[in-house]
Design a protein around this motif. Structure first.
Motif, short mmCIF file in Angstrom:
data_model
loop_
_atom_site.label_atom_id
_atom_site.label_comp_id
_atom_site.label_asym_id
_atom_site.label_seq_id
_atom_site.Cartn_x
_atom_site.Cartn_y
_atom_site.Cartn_z
N GLU A 1 0.95 -1.24 -0.07
CA GLU A 1 -0.08 0.13 -0.12
C GLU A 1 1.06 1.14 0.01
O GLU A 1 0.24 2.09 -0.67
N ASP A 2 1.91 1.36 0.94
CA ASP A 2 2.73 2.45 0.77
C ASP A 2 3.49 2.84 -0.35
O ASP A 2 3.35 3.96 -0.86
N GLU A 3 3.95 1.71 -1.18
CA GLU A 3 4.41 1.83 -2.41
C GLU A 3 3.60 2.40 -3.30
O GLU A 3 4.04 3.30 -4.33
N MET A 4 2.46 2.05 -3.44
CA MET A 4 1.29 2.23 -4.29
C MET A 4 0.85 3.71 -4.17
O MET A 4 0.74 4.46 -5.19
N ILE A 5 0.68 4.20 -2.86
CA ILE A 5 0.23 5.54 -2.30
C ILE A 5 1.47 6.42 -2.95
O ILE A 5 1.28 7.56 -3.56
N ALA A 6 2.70 6.19 -2.97
CA ALA A 6 3.83 6.98 -3.40
C ALA A 6 3.85 7.20 -4.61
O ALA A 6 4.00 8.27 -5.36
N LEU A 7 3.37 6.14 -5.70
CA LEU A 7 3.25 6.20 -7.15
C LEU A 7 1.96 7.12 -7.41
O LEU A 7 1.94 8.06 -8.42
N ALA A 8 0.91 6.73 -6.72
CA ALA A 8 -0.38 7.64 -6.92
C ALA A 8 -0.08 9.16 -6.82
O ALA A 8 -0.68 9.99 -7.51
N ASN A 9 0.64 9.55 -5.70
CA ASN A 9 0.85 10.72 -5.29
C ASN A 9 2.37 11.51 -5.87
O ASN A 9 2.35 12.50 -5.94
N GLY A 10 2.78 10.65 -6.93
CA GLY A 10 4.12 11.01 -7.43
C GLY A 10 3.73 11.64 -8.94
O GLY A 10 4.14 11.38 -9.74
N THR A 11 2.91 12.81 -8.57
CA THR A 11 2.58 13.37 -9.84
C THR A 11 2.51 15.00 -9.34
O THR A 11 2.00 15.13 -8.23
N PRO A 12 2.51 15.98 -10.16
CA PRO A 12 2.25 17.30 -9.87
C PRO A 12 0.79 17.75 -9.85
O PRO A 12 0.31 18.87 -9.34
N TRP A 13 -0.01 16.88 -10.25
CA TRP A 13 -1.42 17.12 -10.17
C TRP A 13 -2.12 16.41 -9.19
O TRP A 13 -1.60 15.61 -8.48
N GLY A 14 -3.18 17.07 -8.77
CA GLY A 14 -4.16 16.40 -7.68
C GLY A 14 -5.54 16.76 -7.74
O GLY A 14 -6.01 17.44 -6.85
N LEU A 15 -6.18 16.36 -8.77
CA LEU A 15 -7.53 16.66 -8.96
C LEU A 15 -8.62 15.48 -8.26
O LEU A 15 -9.36 15.94 -7.46
N MET A 16 -8.53 14.22 -8.85
CA MET A 16 -9.43 13.33 -8.63
C MET A 16 -8.81 12.14 -8.33
O MET A 16 -7.50 11.85 -8.75
N GLY A 17 -9.19 11.24 -7.35
CA GLY A 17 -8.66 9.71 -7.20
C GLY A 17 -9.84 9.01 -6.66
O GLY A 17 -11.08 9.53 -6.49
N TYR A 18 -9.77 7.83 -6.82
CA TYR A 18 -11.13 6.67 -6.90
C TYR A 18 -10.43 5.53 -6.02
O TYR A 18 -9.01 5.28 -6.10
N VAL A 19 -11.11 5.19 -5.06
CA VAL A 19 -10.68 4.00 -4.22
C VAL A 19 -11.97 2.96 -3.92
O VAL A 19 -13.05 3.32 -3.81
N TYR A 20 -11.73 1.63 -4.27
CA TYR A 20 -12.62 0.66 -4.31
C TYR A 20 -12.18 -0.46 -3.21
O TYR A 20 -11.08 -0.96 -3.25
N THR A 21 -13.16 -0.55 -2.09
CA THR A 21 -12.83 -1.36 -0.81
C THR A 21 -13.94 -1.68 0.00
O THR A 21 -14.84 -0.65 -0.10
N GLU A 22 -14.15 -2.87 0.33
CA GLU A 22 -15.27 -2.86 1.48
C GLU A 22 -14.93 -2.55 2.80
O GLU A 22 -15.80 -2.90 3.60
N SER A 23 -13.63 -2.19 3.06
CA SER A 23 -13.42 -1.98 4.55
C SER A 23 -13.51 -0.15 4.73
O SER A 23 -12.99 0.65 3.93
N VAL A 24 -14.46 0.19 5.63
CA VAL A 24 -14.66 1.82 5.92
C VAL A 24 -13.30 2.19 6.27
O VAL A 24 -12.85 3.32 5.92
N ASP A 25 -12.62 1.36 7.19
CA ASP A 25 -11.35 2.06 7.52
C ASP A 25 -10.29 2.34 6.59
O ASP A 25 -9.55 3.35 6.43
N ARG A 26 -10.26 1.26 5.73
CA ARG A 26 -9.03 1.49 4.50
C ARG A 26 -9.50 2.57 3.71
O ARG A 26 -8.74 3.44 3.06
N ALA A 27 -10.90 2.58 3.39
CA ALA A 27 -11.58 3.76 2.44
C ALA A 27 -11.33 5.18 2.81
O ALA A 27 -10.63 6.05 2.08
N PHE A 28 -11.40 5.49 4.07
CA PHE A 28 -10.97 6.77 4.90
C PHE A 28 -9.42 6.78 4.85
O PHE A 28 -9.01 8.12 4.79
N ARG A 29 -8.78 5.76 5.17
CA ARG A 29 -7.45 5.94 5.30
C ARG A 29 -6.71 6.32 3.90
O ARG A 29 -6.24 7.08 3.75
#
Length: 503
Positions: free
Chosen positions: A420-448
């Motif tokens: 997860e940490d490596e994935m988030i680093a890649l997801a955020n490794g861009t100068p843009w920050g408009l939209m993101g999407y998360v699919y999970t059945e865990s409420v805690d993971r969704a908010f995290r």
């Protein structure tokens, strides 16, 4: 898995469908619109609007320039004082009438939109409804502009706070949502009591011109909205920003152009709203409902043929569910009916112009050259039109350009992840920050994950987030300010403080 799609023909509109569209388009005025009157460009120049599905001209419009820009801004400035004093209820009723007219004419507006930018009719009708809702929403917000009254800490001064129209506004919109981007800016400006100069995209001006007709019919006074379309945007927008008359600019488009406009706006310290580029991560976690995730991904990726700043650009799929997601996604992408959006049953239309098709082709070629696998698509089509096959790529290398650039096309790149940490680093490794999407059945993971993603908006188990009642906008190089929701009208209002001594 399937191999790349071989070239083939796409579905074409019938002669009757084409003639019906032509009859509707022929009723649209095609000049510059200044102080309530349509006319030719001062230079006499014209430019042609092309149907991207056929590459054939559908209209010739006035190609505005600096002289038209100057007249339009003078008209807006002259109308500002009286318009700013108009009763909020009156402004709201104009927007309400415009909303009703848009709903009444949804089929005609959708036909215009499909003809000039390519999206299928059903999707175009959806945009008409979405666009109209901004008029209804801000018609209701017009009467809810609030102030405040309090006392200073020492009790010696009454503090009165009010909100006033910011003044004449410069509005610049893109081609990909030609109605919604217009109403999202025009609606709050009208509600706040601001006059406007408006430059719609020269690729898709007809939807904007039809919108102007509706606002006229709804009772918008002359001079409040002035429209100049131009194939040379800078020749119109730069004079507006450097005039010293305009007090705000609201722009939707690329980050590169937005930065230039901010530099120009800085000279006169214009209020600025910028809705710029995106590079949205779409995250499918190991506990996601795969069927729901793929359905949401199809919405987030294929809405508007992928030509959206909110489009899923990099699809991070946990390795535990990667194969399931890939198989289901390929099945859905291959089942899409591609063709002229006017034709019955078409689900995916052309890209807006040849330059867009070339960019998508080059991004896919670069990714495959560097090791990405084509699961389906990966090619254009025979015949006329700027079509590209719905495409799924897998195992995208970090060096691929598609990881860093907006695709703006029907291409879904899959990136397997384990950590997860490596994935988030890649997801955020861009100068843009408009939209993101998360699919999970865990409420805690969704908010995290929702909190960790560096974007202005996040869809949790949904692929469609845009809503007139919600604030739309991004962080980092994706923009400044928010459009829609209770925040949208604030962008067009100035706070004024009156001090009154208390005896």
């Amino acid at each position: 898995m399937s191999n790349a799609t071989s070239k083939q023909s796409v579905r074409e509109a019938t002669k009757d469908q084409a003639w019906q569209a032509k009859a509707i388009i022929d009723e649209i005025p095609t000049g510059v619109f200044i102080d309530g009157t349509w006319g030719d460009a001062a230079s006499g120049r014209t430019t042609t609007v092309i149907n991207p599905a056929t590459e054939q001209p559908i209209a010739t419009i006035a190609d505005g320039g600096p002289k038209d820009a100057e007249r339009a801004l003078k008209a807006a400035a002259a109308a500002q004082a009286e318009w700013g004093r108009t009763a909020p209820r009156e402004r709201g009723e104009i927007l309400r009438r415009a909303y009703e007219l848009m709903i009444e004419r949804a089929d005609e507006l959708a036909t215009i939109m499909t003809s000039e930018m390519g999206k299928p009719l059903e999707e175009a009708r959806g945009e008409v409804t979405y666009a109209a809702e901004f008029f209804r929403w801000f018609g209701e917000e017009a009467v809810r502009v609030r102030g405040d009254m309090t006392l200073s800490g020492d009790g010696k001064t009454r503090i009165f706070v009010s909100r006033q129209p910011v003044g004449p506004c410069v509005l610049v919109t893109p081609w990909n949502f030609p109605l919604a981007m217009g109403t999202r800016k025009i609606g709050p400006a009208i509600a706040a009591g601001c006059t406007m100069v408006f430059k719609p995209a020269h690729l898709t001006p007809l939807s904007s011109f039809a919108l102007v007709q509706i606002l006229q019919e709804a009772g918008l006074p002359d001079g409040v909205l002035n429209v100049v379309c131009s194939s040379d945007a800078g020749s119109v927008v730069e004079p507006w920003l450097s005039s010293g008359i305009a007090r705000k600019v609201s722009f939707t488009g690329s980050t590169g152009v937005g930065v230039k406009l901010l530099e120009q706006a800085a000279k006169h310290v214009l209020r600025s709203s910028m809705e710029l580029g995106g590079n949205a991560p779409f995250i499918i976690c190991q506990d996601a409902d795969v069927d729901a995730a793929v359905e949401g991904l199809m919405v987030a990726k294929m809405r508007n043929m992928g030509e959206a700043c909110t489009a899923a650009n990099r699809i991070f799929v946990h390795r535990d569910v990667h194969d399931q997601v890939a198989e289901k996604l390929v099945d859905k992408m291959q089942s899409l009916v591609v063709g002229d959006g006017l034709a019955t049953g078409v689900q995916t239309g052309p890209l807006v112009e040849e330059k867009a098709l070339t960019k998508v082709t080059e991004l896919v070629q670069d990714a495959t050259d560097k090791g990405a696998e084509v699961l389906c698509g990966g090619t254009g089509y025979d015949g006329s039109g700027f079509f590209y096959a719905p495409t799924v790529l897998d195992d995208i290398p970090a060096s691929a350009d598609i990881m860093r650039e907006e695709i703006f096309g029907p291409v879904a790149p899959l990136i397997p992840y384990d950590d997860e940490d490596e994935m988030i680093a890649l997801a955020n490794g861009t100068p843009w920050g408009l939209m993101g999407y998360v699919y999970t059945e865990s409420v805690d993971r969704a908010f995290r994950l929702g909190e960790r993603i560096e974007t202005g908006m996040v869809g949790l188990n949904t692929g469609l987030v845009s809503n007139p009642a919600a604030p739309f906008g991004g962080v980092k190089e994706s923009g400044l300010g928010r459009e829609g929701g209770a925040f949208g009208i604030e962008e067009f209002l100035e706070v004024k403080y009156l001090a009154l001594p208390r005896s």
